[in-house]
Design a protein around this motif. Structure first.
Motif, PDB file in Angstrom:
ATOM      1  N   HIS A  15       0.823  -1.223   0.000  1.00  0.00           N
ATOM      2  CA  HIS A  15       0.000   0.000   0.000  1.00  0.00           C
ATOM      3  C   HIS A  15       0.855   1.270   0.000  1.00  0.00           C
ATOM      4  O   HIS A  15       0.672   2.176   0.825  1.00  0.00           O
ATOM      5  CB  HIS A  15      -0.962   0.007   1.207  1.00  0.00           C
ATOM      6  CG  HIS A  15      -1.765  -1.254   1.343  1.00  0.00           C
ATOM      7  ND1 HIS A  15      -2.644  -1.684   0.363  1.00  0.00           N
ATOM      8  CD2 HIS A  15      -1.794  -2.196   2.320  1.00  0.00           C
ATOM      9  CE1 HIS A  15      -3.202  -2.822   0.744  1.00  0.00           C
ATOM     10  NE2 HIS A  15      -2.686  -3.165   1.918  1.00  0.00           N
ATOM     11  N   GLU A  17       0.826   3.713  -1.919  1.00  0.00           N
ATOM     12  CA  GLU A  17       0.062   4.939  -2.196  1.00  0.00           C
ATOM     13  C   GLU A  17      -0.592   5.509  -0.944  1.00  0.00           C
ATOM     14  O   GLU A  17      -1.027   6.671  -0.931  1.00  0.00           O
ATOM     15  CB  GLU A  17      -0.992   4.672  -3.277  1.00  0.00           C
ATOM     16  CG  GLU A  17      -2.197   3.842  -2.844  1.00  0.00           C
ATOM     17  CD  GLU A  17      -1.925   2.339  -2.820  1.00  0.00           C
ATOM     18  OE1 GLU A  17      -2.874   1.584  -2.605  1.00  0.00           O
ATOM     19  OE2 GLU A  17      -0.756   1.933  -3.017  1.00  0.00           O
ATOM     20  N   GLN A  18      -0.644   4.724   0.120  1.00  0.00           N
ATOM     21  CA  GLN A  18      -1.246   5.205   1.364  1.00  0.00           C
ATOM     22  C   GLN A  18      -0.208   5.779   2.336  1.00  0.00           C
ATOM     23  O   GLN A  18      -0.564   6.294   3.391  1.00  0.00           O
ATOM     24  CB  GLN A  18      -2.008   4.055   2.040  1.00  0.00           C
ATOM     25  CG  GLN A  18      -3.193   3.540   1.226  1.00  0.00           C
ATOM     26  CD  GLN A  18      -3.874   2.348   1.867  1.00  0.00           C
ATOM     27  OE1 GLN A  18      -3.721   2.101   3.065  1.00  0.00           O
ATOM     28  NE2 GLN A  18      -4.648   1.604   1.072  1.00  0.00           N
TER      29      GLN A  18
END
Length: 272
Positions: A15, A17-18
């Motif tokens: 993840h 992008e988080q």
């Protein structure tokens, strides 16, 4: 041949992008810290290849890097820095990239898959018996590079490689392989990251150690560097000042007279 492409294995981070910018940078940096340790493990292999390069250069040989994409560009960068840094001829260390010079800035479709072009590119540079060819490919599977080294082997050229997967077809092909296993990338498969960093470190070692062995450094100074800008002229003047204990103006005039730090120092000492 079955081998594991660790450069293609999934990132241990999920993840992305988080993540915050701070976390992205911290995690990339943590991965980058592992690269010098991976290089350290293969110092004996680097030493063996450098020794061969020096041996062949003393016989009039040259060094060629061949690669595709990021690997090819890294070879070109290292080769292009040798003349200004060490004052050697521009064709002593050569970088060749699949797809030609236009591939330096943008990818050339299918260039890395061409199995015959590398030898053609080398022949255009009049490759000779004392020349050494180092193939660079993070994956260790690039056809352009592998087939190029195979032809070099057939023609009795010394071959080496820099790759980041253990037991790859490239490493099996090269006479003197360097396998820097850096593991999965932060962004899965983005071998311009850790693998590219590893390749850059090894290239720095190869060219720098070779040039020092060939006498292109005195003490710890680049006494044969090209004086291509004001910064380098100023550095050259200060080198002369430290070597022969003259003031700035005298060192500057000597540098202008001889055009080279080593020659200026030798000329002053011979006339002293």
């Amino acid at each position: 041949m079955n081998f594991t492409k660790t450069t293609e294995q999934s990132s241990k981070y999920e993840h992305l992008e988080q993540m915050s910018v701070a976390d992205l940078l911290s995690n990339i940096n943590n991965e980058d810290k592992t690269v010098p340790l991976a290089v350290e493990k293969v110092l004996p292999q680097i030493e063996t290849l450098v020794t061969k390069v020096v041996e062949k250069m003393k016989l009039g040989g040259r060094l060629f890097y061949i690669g595709a994409g990021t690997s090819g560009r890294l070879g070109i960068v290292d080769a292009s820095e040798c003349p200004p840094t060490f004052g050697v001829p521009f064709d002593l260390v050569n970088g060749i990239i699949a797809g030609g010079d236009k591939a330096i800035r943008r990818a050339v479709e299918n260039a890395e898959d061409n199995t015959t072009q590398a030898w053609i590119d080398l022949q255009e540079q009049n490759i000779g018996a004392n020349d050494v060819v180092i193939g660079i490919a993070a994956s260790g599977t690039t056809p352009y590079v592998i087939e190029g080294l195979k032809k070099c082997n057939e023609n009795n050229n010394i071959t080496g490689c820099i790759t980041c997967n253990e037991g790859s077809p490239l490493a099996v092909t090269a006479q003197f392989p360097i396998e820097v296993v850096v593991g999965p990338e932060f962004v899965t498969g983005s071998s311009r990251m850790k693998a590219g960093t590893a390749q850059k470190l090894v290239l720095n070692m190869i060219s720098t150690a070779t040039m020092i062995q060939l006498g292109k450094v005195k003490g710890n100074k680049m006494v044969d560097m090209q004086l291509s800008n004001d910064k380098l002229v100023d550095r050259g003047v200060k080198m002369i000042m430290s070597e022969i204990s003259v003031d700035y103006d005298k060192a500057s005039s000597l540098l202008k007279e001889f055009g080279n730090v080593r020659k200026a120092v030798d000329g002053f000492n011979n006339n002293d």
